[in-house]
Scaffold this motif. Structure first.
Motif: not given
Length: 236
Positions: A170, A201, A203, A232
């Motif tokens: 990320r 946990h 994401s 998605r």
């Protein structure tokens, strides 16, 4: 067609470590897409631990990709850099006197789009595995601008490795399309509890679980993995 299906034109497969089943996950995803009439091919940008077949070096991971797809492309595109020693790619490249060029790898990936609608690109090692003294696997993924699929090798310690890897992905600015739980340790204690914790946990959606089996590389992800990737919708 890729944009219409919600499937990206390329995905980058990385893992929580080496030997966690990236090739198994890549081959199973390639096979699933092709069975759904989405022409898909694999790419292994850099491979060490190759074997010599005459004057050609070939890698087992690349063979697995090829066996999962009816589409064939030149080896120079699907596996541009190939090395004999089964060591870290940056060490193998240095020993061979080869400088790995990220832009060349991007160009190869772009050319593969002429052969298939979706290209599944399998990295080497984990997210920060080095390709050279200057570049890491993460730099290649960023250069390719591909959504990332994280393969979690389900064994003791996987929670820490998975959360660290996801955070690093990320921070690179790339989206995580989803993650795959690969049960590499069939005797892992509290498997379901560990899986549930990661689902809470990480994401990103759990795309699939791959059970421990000898011939897993010949398998195929189930339709749920496709549906979760569609949700998605990380197409440009």
């Amino acid at each position: 067609m890729s944009a219409q299906t919600g499937i990206a034109s390329r995905y980058f497969i990385t893992g929580t470590d080496t030997e966690v089943g990236k090739t198994v996950a890549t081959a199973q995803l390639i096979r699933l897409f092709n069975q759904l009439d989405i022409p898909t091919i694999g790419m292994k940008p850099v491979a060490s631990g190759c074997i010599a077949q005459g004057d050609i070096l070939i890698n087992d991971d690349v063979i697995a990709h090829q066996q999962a797809s009816p589409i064939h492309a030149p080896l120079e595109l699907v596996n541009p850099y190939r090395f004999l020693p089964p060591i870290s790619p940056h060490l193998a490249a240095r020993a061979a006197g080869v400088a790995i060029d990220l832009q060349h790898l991007v160009h190869c990936a772009e050319q593969l789009s002429d052969y298939a609608e979706t290209v599944i690109i399998e990295g080497a090692g984990g997210w920060f595995a080095p390709l050279s003294e200057q570049f890491r696997i993460s730099d290649l993924a960023v250069a390719l601008q591909a959504p990332v699929i994280l393969v979690v090798g389900m064994r003791l310690g996987c929670i820490n490795h998975a959360l660290l890897s996801a955070k690093a992905i990320r921070l690179s600015g790339l989206p995580i399309a989803g993650w795959i739980a690969n049960r590499i340790d069939p005797e892992m204690a509290f498997y379901s509890d560990n899986l549930s914790y990661l689902q809470m946990h990480l994401s990103a959606p759990l795309l699939a679980e791959i059970d421990f089996q000898e011939n897993a590389v010949d398998g195929c992800l189930n339709l749920q993995a496709f549906e979760r990737l569609k949700l998605r919708n990380l197409t440009p």
